[in-house]
Design a protein around this motif. Structure first.
Motif, PDB file in Angstrom:
ATOM      1  N   ALA A  20       0.834  -1.213   0.000  1.00 64.59           N
ATOM      2  CA  ALA A  20       0.000   0.000   0.000  1.00 64.59           C
ATOM      3  C   ALA A  20       0.865   1.259   0.000  1.00 64.59           C
ATOM      4  N   GLY A  21       2.048   1.164   0.582  1.00 60.04           N
ATOM      5  CA  GLY A  21       2.965   2.297   0.587  1.00 60.04           C
ATOM      6  C   GLY A  21       3.611   2.559  -0.760  1.00 60.04           C
ATOM      7  N   LEU A  22       3.456   1.624  -1.701  1.00 58.38           N
ATOM      8  CA  LEU A  22       4.041   1.754  -3.034  1.00 58.38           C
ATOM      9  C   LEU A  22       2.990   1.883  -4.128  1.00 58.38           C
ATOM     10  N   ASN A  23       1.843   1.273  -3.921  1.00 58.94           N
ATOM     11  CA  ASN A  23       0.819   1.167  -4.958  1.00 58.94           C
ATOM     12  C   ASN A  23       0.322   2.543  -5.409  1.00 58.94           C
ATOM     13  N   TYR A  24       0.318   2.743  -6.726  1.00 59.98           N
ATOM     14  CA  TYR A  24      -0.109   3.994  -7.360  1.00 59.98           C
ATOM     15  C   TYR A  24       0.752   5.193  -6.953  1.00 59.98           C
ATOM     16  N   LYS A  25       1.976   4.931  -6.520  1.00 58.16           N
ATOM     17  CA  LYS A  25       2.884   6.008  -6.120  1.00 58.16           C
ATOM     18  C   LYS A  25       3.941   6.225  -7.198  1.00 58.16           C
ATOM     19  N   ASN A  26       4.396   7.469  -7.291  1.00 58.38           N
ATOM     20  CA  ASN A  26       5.549   7.792  -8.127  1.00 58.38           C
ATOM     21  C   ASN A  26       6.779   7.606  -7.237  1.00 58.38           C
ATOM     22  N   LEU A  27       7.529   6.569  -7.477  1.00 56.59           N
ATOM     23  CA  LEU A  27       8.669   6.260  -6.612  1.00 56.59           C
ATOM     24  C   LEU A  27       9.779   7.290  -6.725  1.00 56.59           C
ATOM     25  N   ASP A  28       9.767   8.090  -7.784  1.00 59.50           N
ATOM     26  CA  ASP A  28      10.741   9.186  -7.886  1.00 59.50           C
ATOM     27  C   ASP A  28      10.511  10.211  -6.779  1.00 59.50           C
ATOM     28  N   GLU A  29       9.311  10.244  -6.222  1.00 62.01           N
ATOM     29  CA  GLU A  29       8.959  11.198  -5.165  1.00 62.01           C
ATOM     30  C   GLU A  29       8.826  10.533  -3.797  1.00 62.01           C
ATOM     31  N   HIS A  30       9.036   9.238  -3.717  1.00 62.89           N
ATOM     32  CA  HIS A  30       8.871   8.480  -2.465  1.00 62.89           C
ATOM     33  C   HIS A  30      10.101   8.700  -1.592  1.00 62.89           C
ATOM     34  N   PRO A  31       9.919   9.117  -0.337  1.00 64.86           N
ATOM     35  CA  PRO A  31      11.084   9.426   0.506  1.00 64.86           C
ATOM     36  C   PRO A  31      12.015   8.237   0.759  1.00 64.86           C
ATOM     37  N   ASP A  32      11.499   7.012   0.749  1.00 64.89           N
ATOM     38  CA  ASP A  32      12.357   5.853   0.990  1.00 64.89           C
ATOM     39  C   ASP A  32      13.330   5.585  -0.160  1.00 64.89           C
ATOM     40  N   PHE A  33      13.077   6.192  -1.319  1.00 62.57           N
ATOM     41  CA  PHE A  33      13.913   5.942  -2.489  1.00 62.57           C
ATOM     42  C   PHE A  33      14.675   7.173  -2.949  1.00 62.57           C
ATOM     43  N   ALA A  34      14.744   8.185  -2.117  1.00 59.03           N
ATOM     44  CA  ALA A  34      15.464   9.414  -2.486  1.00 59.03           C
ATOM     45  C   ALA A  34      16.912   9.087  -2.848  1.00 59.03           C
ATOM     46  N   GLY A  35      17.309   9.476  -4.043  1.00 59.03           N
ATOM     47  CA  GLY A  35      18.680   9.254  -4.494  1.00 59.03           C
ATOM     48  C   GLY A  35      18.991   7.816  -4.878  1.00 59.03           C
ATOM     49  N   LYS A  36      17.970   6.958  -4.991  1.00 59.36           N
ATOM     50  CA  LYS A  36      18.191   5.544  -5.301  1.00 59.36           C
ATOM     51  C   LYS A  36      17.486   5.174  -6.601  1.00 59.36           C
ATOM     52  N   LEU A  37      18.037   4.211  -7.283  1.00 56.21           N
ATOM     53  CA  LEU A  37      17.380   3.658  -8.462  1.00 56.21           C
ATOM     54  C   LEU A  37      16.350   2.624  -8.010  1.00 56.21           C
ATOM     55  N   THR A  38      15.165   2.695  -8.596  1.00 55.37           N
ATOM     56  CA  THR A  38      14.102   1.773  -8.207  1.00 55.37           C
ATOM     57  C   THR A  38      13.960   0.657  -9.243  1.00 55.37           C
ATOM     58  N   THR A  39      15.055  -0.068  -9.439  1.00 53.85           N
ATOM     59  CA  THR A  39      15.031  -1.221 -10.334  1.00 53.85           C
ATOM     60  C   THR A  39      14.168  -2.319  -9.703  1.00 53.85           C
ATOM     61  N   THR A  40      13.817  -3.292 -10.496  1.00 55.43           N
ATOM     62  CA  THR A  40      13.043  -4.421  -9.980  1.00 55.43           C
ATOM     63  C   THR A  40      13.800  -5.110  -8.855  1.00 55.43           C
ATOM     64  N   GLU A  41      15.101  -5.261  -9.017  1.00 50.42           N
ATOM     65  CA  GLU A  41      15.913  -5.898  -7.978  1.00 50.42           C
ATOM     66  C   GLU A  41      15.893  -5.090  -6.685  1.00 50.42           C
ATOM     67  N   ALA A  42      16.055  -3.771  -6.796  1.00 50.95           N
ATOM     68  CA  ALA A  42      16.053  -2.909  -5.613  1.00 50.95           C
ATOM     69  C   ALA A  42      14.688  -2.912  -4.926  1.00 50.95           C
ATOM     70  N   LEU A  43      13.616  -2.948  -5.711  1.00 50.39           N
ATOM     71  CA  LEU A  43      12.279  -3.014  -5.125  1.00 50.39           C
ATOM     72  C   LEU A  43      12.054  -4.343  -4.406  1.00 50.39           C
ATOM     73  N   ALA A  44      12.552  -5.435  -4.975  1.00 52.82           N
ATOM     74  CA  ALA A  44      12.426  -6.739  -4.315  1.00 52.82           C
ATOM     75  C   ALA A  44      13.124  -6.721  -2.961  1.00 52.82           C
ATOM     76  N   GLN A  45      14.301  -6.112  -2.900  1.00 54.04           N
ATOM     77  CA  GLN A  45      15.019  -6.018  -1.631  1.00 54.04           C
ATOM     78  C   GLN A  45      14.238  -5.162  -0.635  1.00 54.04           C
ATOM     79  N   TYR A  46      13.746  -4.024  -1.077  1.00 56.65           N
ATOM     80  CA  TYR A  46      12.979  -3.127  -0.210  1.00 56.65           C
ATOM     81  C   TYR A  46      11.755  -3.846   0.368  1.00 56.65           C
ATOM     82  N   ILE A  47      11.021  -4.541  -0.480  1.00 55.46           N
ATOM     83  CA  ILE A  47       9.822  -5.248  -0.017  1.00 55.46           C
ATOM     84  C   ILE A  47      10.204  -6.354   0.952  1.00 55.46           C
ATOM     85  N   ALA A  48      11.248  -7.107   0.649  1.00 51.67           N
ATOM     86  CA  ALA A  48      11.686  -8.191   1.537  1.00 51.67           C
ATOM     87  C   ALA A  48      12.053  -7.649   2.918  1.00 51.67           C
TER      88      ALA A  48
END
Length: 136
Positions: free
Chosen positions: A64-92
């Motif tokens: 819910a914290g990710l759904n329909y969000k622009n991850l470029d503006e999400h504070p948890d991803f500031a300065g980070k690339l939101t690749t599929t691999e990075a998102l999998a790690q974040y969710i885990a």
């Protein structure tokens, strides 16, 4: 080793502003299927790894914290690339922090997150835990 896998989907917008990502450098949407697998060496007293409903609710809470969000503006991803691999790690890591507070969660030996972008491409991240050993 026993496992339980629960799936949910979520949609995001993001950009991957590096030349390596070609057309994905610009803002675009992505729909992911998230598969979270909980691993446990032995079943609990109810002969399960984890309650399926509780696991699904926990995953929904994280997504819910990710759904329909622009991850470029999400504070948890500031300065980070939101690749599929990075998102999998974040969710885990986020799911792990939530599930490990309960008795069944502390007995888990690990969890895996697989994010499917389409039927032909996916990425995964695995976490191993030091599970509390049950007295048999």
């Amino acid at each position: 080793m026993f496992s339980l896998t629960v799936r949910r989907h979520f949609m995001i917008a993001h950009s991957l502003p590096r030349e390596a990502f070609g057309p994905a450098q610009g803002l675009h949407g992505a729909t992911f299927v998230a598969e979270v697998t909980f691993r446990r060496r032995s079943l609990n007293d109810d002969a399960i790894v984890l309650d399926i409903g509780a696991a699904g609710g926990l995953i929904e809470e994280v997504l819910a914290g990710l759904n329909y969000k622009n991850l470029d503006e999400h504070p948890d991803f500031a300065g980070k690339l939101t690749t599929t691999e990075a998102l999998a790690q974040y969710i885990a890591e986020t799911v792990a922090a939530k599930v490990r507070v309960g008795e069944d969660g502390r007995a888990l030996s690990g969890l895996d997150v697989t994010l499917r972008e389409n039927p032909d491409a996916w990425a995964s991240f695995a976490l191993d835990f030091d599970a509390e050993q049950r007295a048999e």
